[in-house]
Design a protein around this motif. Structure first.
Motif, PDB file in Angstrom:
ATOM      1  N   ALA A 227     -75.892  14.525 144.503  1.00  9.63           N
ATOM      2  CA  ALA A 227     -75.472  14.886 143.143  1.00  9.63           C
ATOM      3  C   ALA A 227     -76.056  16.239 142.743  1.00  9.63           C
ATOM      4  O   ALA A 227     -75.377  17.060 142.124  1.00  9.63           O
ATOM      5  N   LYS A 228     -77.313  16.471 143.111  1.00 11.56           N
ATOM      6  CA  LYS A 228     -77.933  17.761 142.810  1.00 11.56           C
ATOM      7  C   LYS A 228     -77.220  18.890 143.542  1.00 11.56           C
ATOM      8  O   LYS A 228     -76.976  19.954 142.981  1.00 11.56           O
TER       9      LYS A 228
ATOM     10  N   ALA B  88     -74.050  19.816 141.849  1.00 13.78           N
ATOM     11  CA  ALA B  88     -74.305  20.612 140.651  1.00 13.78           C
ATOM     12  C   ALA B  88     -74.680  22.040 141.027  1.00 13.78           C
ATOM     13  O   ALA B  88     -74.236  23.003 140.389  1.00 13.78           O
TER      14      ALA B  88
ATOM     15  N   MET C  27     -76.567  22.383 133.198  1.00 14.96           N
ATOM     16  CA  MET C  27     -75.733  21.225 133.551  1.00 14.96           C
ATOM     17  C   MET C  27     -76.538  19.941 133.472  1.00 14.96           C
ATOM     18  O   MET C  27     -76.046  18.921 133.007  1.00 14.96           O
ATOM     19  N   ARG C  28     -77.781  19.981 133.935  1.00 14.13           N
ATOM     20  CA  ARG C  28     -78.625  18.779 133.912  1.00 14.13           C
ATOM     21  C   ARG C  28     -78.926  18.349 132.477  1.00 14.13           C
ATOM     22  O   ARG C  28     -78.983  17.171 132.174  1.00 14.13           O
TER      23      ARG C  28
ATOM     24  N   ARG D 285     -77.007  18.716 129.909  1.00  8.56           N
ATOM     25  CA  ARG D 285     -75.795  18.161 129.310  1.00  8.56           C
ATOM     26  C   ARG D 285     -75.531  16.728 129.739  1.00  8.56           C
ATOM     27  O   ARG D 285     -74.736  16.045 129.132  1.00  8.56           O
ATOM     28  N   ARG D 286     -76.171  16.257 130.777  1.00 10.07           N
ATOM     29  CA  ARG D 286     -75.919  14.886 131.265  1.00 10.07           C
ATOM     30  C   ARG D 286     -76.503  13.859 130.375  1.00 10.07           C
ATOM     31  O   ARG D 286     -77.336  13.819 129.693  1.00 10.07           O
TER      32      ARG D 286
END
Length: 102
Positions: free
Chosen positions: A53-54, A57, A98-99, A101-102
């Motif tokens: 997942a990282k 991203a 991005m992280r 915003r999760r």
């Protein structure tokens, strides 16, 4: 090959290393060895999933940053195989956004 792909290939191994690092507790557990085998296998699966997942991203962040390259930077990328100095911090900034915003 696109410039975005070239940027990804240049940074991929570095980003893989960064995204797969064990956190402190993971290193401690590995050092102590107090985790049962089935639990360790499960944690390994979760870690690989998290790393994947990282990396996804990071791929999006690299692609977005690559779109900001100037024509001169694109030429340098293709001739020298190097990203500009601002590129890595920009990728990391986008990744962190991005992280959040999760």
């Amino acid at each position: 090959m696109t410039d975005e792909r070239l940027c990804w290939l240049i940074l991929r191994d570095e980003l893989r290393e960064r995204s797969s690092r064990l956190r402190f507790l993971g290193r401690l557990r590995a050092a102590v060895g107090g985790v049962r085998a089935s639990s360790a296998m499960f944690e390994g699966d979760l870690r690989r999933e998290h790393t994947s997942a990282k990396m996804s991203a990071y791929a999006v962040a690299v692609d977005a940053s690559a779109q900001m390259l100037s024509p001169d930077e694109r030429r340098h990328l293709r001739t020298a195989g190097e990203v500009p100095g601002w590129f890595r911090p920009d990728v990391e900034r986008r990744y962190q956004e991005m992280r959040k915003r999760r």
